[in-house]
Write a protein that holds these residues in place. Structure first.
Motif, mmCIF file in Angstrom:
data_model
loop_
_atom_site.group_PDB
_atom_site.id
_atom_site.type_symbol
_atom_site.label_atom_id
_atom_site.label_comp_id
_atom_site.label_asym_id
_atom_site.label_seq_id
_atom_site.Cartn_x
_atom_site.Cartn_y
_atom_site.Cartn_z
ATOM 1 N N ALA A 1 10.095 4.163 0.763
ATOM 2 C CA ALA A 1 8.878 3.401 1.038
ATOM 3 C C ALA A 1 9.259 1.968 1.389
ATOM 4 O O ALA A 1 10.035 1.321 0.678
ATOM 5 N N TYR A 2 8.717 1.481 2.499
ATOM 6 C CA TYR A 2 8.915 0.099 2.920
ATOM 7 C C TYR A 2 7.779 -0.750 2.355
ATOM 8 O O TYR A 2 6.601 -0.514 2.640
ATOM 9 N N LEU A 3 8.147 -1.743 1.549
ATOM 10 C CA LEU A 3 7.163 -2.659 0.964
ATOM 11 C C LEU A 3 7.365 -4.047 1.553
ATOM 12 O O LEU A 3 8.478 -4.435 1.932
ATOM 13 N N ASN A 4 6.293 -4.804 1.585
ATOM 14 C CA ASN A 4 6.309 -6.079 2.295
ATOM 15 C C ASN A 4 6.299 -7.263 1.340
ATOM 16 O O ASN A 4 5.718 -7.190 0.250
ATOM 17 N N GLN A 5 6.939 -8.335 1.741
ATOM 18 C CA GLN A 5 6.861 -9.617 1.053
ATOM 19 C C GLN A 5 7.043 -10.730 2.080
ATOM 20 O O GLN A 5 7.543 -10.494 3.184
ATOM 21 N N ASN A 6 6.645 -11.939 1.695
ATOM 22 C CA ASN A 6 6.863 -13.095 2.549
ATOM 23 C C ASN A 6 8.328 -13.496 2.431
ATOM 24 O O ASN A 6 8.749 -14.061 1.421
ATOM 25 N N GLU A 7 9.122 -13.201 3.464
ATOM 26 C CA GLU A 7 10.546 -13.511 3.441
ATOM 27 C C GLU A 7 10.907 -14.628 4.410
ATOM 28 O O GLU A 7 12.042 -14.712 4.880
ATOM 29 N N HIS A 8 9.928 -15.478 4.729
ATOM 30 C CA HIS A 8 10.254 -16.666 5.523
ATOM 31 C C HIS A 8 11.243 -17.514 4.738
ATOM 32 O O HIS A 8 11.097 -17.701 3.528
ATOM 33 N N ARG A 9 12.253 -18.034 5.412
ATOM 34 C CA ARG A 9 13.339 -18.749 4.728
ATOM 35 C C ARG A 9 12.839 -19.948 3.925
ATOM 36 O O ARG A 9 13.442 -20.327 2.916
ATOM 37 N N PHE A 10 11.762 -20.577 4.384
ATOM 38 C CA PHE A 10 11.286 -21.784 3.714
ATOM 39 C C PHE A 10 9.979 -21.551 2.957
ATOM 40 O O PHE A 10 9.245 -22.484 2.661
ATOM 41 N N ALA A 11 9.689 -20.290 2.638
ATOM 42 C CA ALA A 11 8.441 -19.978 1.946
ATOM 43 C C ALA A 11 8.449 -20.535 0.532
ATOM 44 O O ALA A 11 9.480 -20.523 -0.159
ATOM 45 N N ASN A 12 7.286 -21.022 0.105
ATOM 46 C CA ASN A 12 7.094 -21.462 -1.273
ATOM 47 C C ASN A 12 6.611 -20.264 -2.080
ATOM 48 O O ASN A 12 5.501 -19.786 -1.890
ATOM 49 N N THR A 13 7.449 -19.780 -2.986
ATOM 50 C CA THR A 13 7.148 -18.529 -3.695
ATOM 51 C C THR A 13 6.797 -18.755 -5.160
ATOM 52 O O THR A 13 6.960 -17.864 -5.995
ATOM 53 N N THR A 14 6.296 -19.936 -5.504
ATOM 54 C CA THR A 14 5.979 -20.220 -6.905
ATOM 55 C C THR A 14 4.731 -19.475 -7.381
ATOM 56 O O THR A 14 4.561 -19.265 -8.578
ATOM 57 N N VAL A 15 3.849 -19.087 -6.453
ATOM 58 C CA VAL A 15 2.637 -18.354 -6.809
ATOM 59 C C VAL A 15 2.837 -16.874 -6.465
ATOM 60 O O VAL A 15 3.201 -16.535 -5.336
ATOM 61 N N GLU A 16 2.605 -16.011 -7.444
ATOM 62 C CA GLU A 16 2.769 -14.578 -7.208
ATOM 63 C C GLU A 16 1.716 -14.083 -6.225
ATOM 64 O O GLU A 16 0.528 -14.356 -6.376
ATOM 65 N N THR A 17 2.148 -13.358 -5.226
ATOM 66 C CA THR A 17 1.256 -12.897 -4.170
ATOM 67 C C THR A 17 0.779 -11.470 -4.431
ATOM 68 O O THR A 17 1.302 -10.765 -5.307
ATOM 69 N N ARG A 18 -0.185 -11.064 -3.662
ATOM 70 C CA ARG A 18 -0.680 -9.687 -3.728
ATOM 71 C C ARG A 18 0.457 -8.696 -3.442
ATOM 72 O O ARG A 18 0.583 -7.668 -4.105
#
Length: 433
Positions: free
Chosen positions: A131-148
């Motif tokens: 299964a392919y799952l998605n996430q924000n993998e932009h190099r400069f993404a701010n990931t401090t807030v958990e996303t859907r």
């Protein structure tokens, strides 16, 4: 949806491009973004998930796309899950997509309500090899807030611990980087609206107006043409422009100052990104003009250098070498400074400290494989600048460029950028007032 309807053929083609990249017997799942809270019981307007929109054209909250092209059951091969538009929901939140409307937008024939998703997910997970799952993998993404997406990944690992999970983002980055003709049409509409806003500003700006009044002129023009700000606009007079991401936009534009405008319109979730630097009183001083022309030369040469096969790091370095020579001519660098230049410590860094540009599309800083060379169909920005806080001004110029096998195409070539042209338009506007 302020924009005009988009043919579902775009999204059908995008899904076909993605499913062709999946391993055999794989499923892929993409979620809408969260609706983010403000204070008390307030919330922000939803910001559509770029990947979900790219694959389906859907902009509604809580939507989920499931793709399982090799599923034994045809009903599982392409499914869109939506909030059911109950009477109560529509009374409190407004109209929601019906199944028929979602089919028309997306080209997906199997549209079901969210209540059916858990069972469909289990059926597909137990049948698929991965299964392919998605996430924000932009190099400069701010990931401090958990996303859907992040919550979903965590839940899937708990519910299906023996499943093989793969990253969807790298596949989507490769696909989204190359723009199709329908996508280019949408980007060009965003650019057209941006040009209309800039034309309006050239007629409006004069000593004594405030930065926020300039912002209001742009907002008026963008909204009336079905657009919106692609990002928080930078309206920076005088030395405010020396802060790269100044967005207070609350100062007065004074006689003799330059006004830096970093603005772009969004249209149908596709973005334009433009920077212009104009004289508040309609005339550049000699010093302002020589700095302006230096930046313009670097921009024009960098546009010509944006060719298929070139890597970003090499293109960026070429601009730094050009900027070194311009800064030397301006008396800002010495020959000794230039002689010490390296890729890691460029001589121009004090005055030109940021990168030359970035991919553009469904995101302003759009996704792209980090190590891939420029290819036919990429859209990038070209944005050199010189920042002189000691002299109280900065100049940055930025155009959007399509890279093609036949050479770069400046998508903003019709927007005034030559100093004489800028001065002429402002002067003509002053005469007609």
């Amino acid at each position: 949806m302020r924009h005009q309807p988009i043919s579902s053929e775009l999204f059908v083609a995008n899904r076909a491009r993605l499913t062709a990249q999946l391993l055999p017997n794989s499923l892929a799942i993409v979620h809408a973004n969260d609706v983010l809270p403000t204070n008390a019981d307030g919330s922000l307007k939803i910001f559509p998930n770029a990947d979900l929109f790219y694959l389906s054209g859907i902009e509604q909250e809580e939507s989920i796309l499931l793709l399982y092209p090799d599923a034994y059951e045809p009903k599982h091969r392409e499914v869109l899950f939506l909030r059911e538009p109950t009477e109560r929901l529509q009374i409190w939140e407004g109209k929601k997509l019906t199944q028929e409307a979602a089919v028309a937008k997306s080209g997906i024939q199997n549209v079901r309500w969210l209540s059916e998703f858990p069972r469909a997910l289990r059926d597909c997970m137990l049948s698929a090899d991965q299964a392919y799952l998605n996430q924000n993998e932009h190099r400069f993404a701010n990931t401090t807030v958990e996303t859907r997406d992040s919550r979903f990944v965590k839940q899937c690992r708990e519910d299906f611990p023996l499943q093989s999970f793969r990253r969807l983002a790298p596949l989507l980055h490769q696909l989204r980087t190359v723009k199709s003709k329908p996508e280019l049409t949408l980007i060009q509409e965003a650019i057209r609206i941006t040009q209309a806003g800039f034309d309006r500003v050239l007629e409006f700006v004069k000593p004594g107006v405030s930065e926020f009044e300039v912002e209001a002129e742009l907002a008026h023009e963008f909204i009336r043409q079905r657009g919106a700000f692609a990002y928080t606009p930078i309206i920076a007079a005088g030395d405010n422009a020396c802060g790269l991401h100044y967005t207070d936009n609350d100062q007065i534009c004074r006689d003799g100052e330059l006004l830096l405008l970093d603005v772009g319109s969004n249209y149908a979730n596709y973005n334009a990104d433009m920077t212009r630097t104009i004289p508040v009183n309609g005339r550049f001083t000699p010093r302002q003009r020589e700095v302006y022309d230096a930046v313009l030369r670097v921009m024009n040469a960098s546009i010509e250098g944006a060719v298929v096969g070139k890597h970003y790091r090499d293109w960026n370095h070429e601009s730094q070498l050009m900027m070194n020579e311009e800064l030397l001519s301006l008396g800002l660098l010495t020959k000794e400074d230039v002689a010490k230049h390296t890729r890691d410590e460029p001589a121009c860094r004090k005055y030109f400290m940021h990168g030359l540009g970035h991919p553009l599309g469904l995101d302003v800083h759009d996704v792209a494989p980090e190590d891939a060379p420029f290819a036919d169909g990429w859209v990038i920005t070209v944005e050199p600048g010189i920042y002189l806080p000691e002299e109280g001004f900065a100049v940055r110029l930025e155009n959007d460029v399509l890279i093609t096998a036949d050479g770069p195409v400046d998508l903003m070539r019709e927007i005034p950028v030559e100093a004489e042209h800028i001065e002429s338009v402002i002067a003509d506007a002053a005469v007609t007032v």
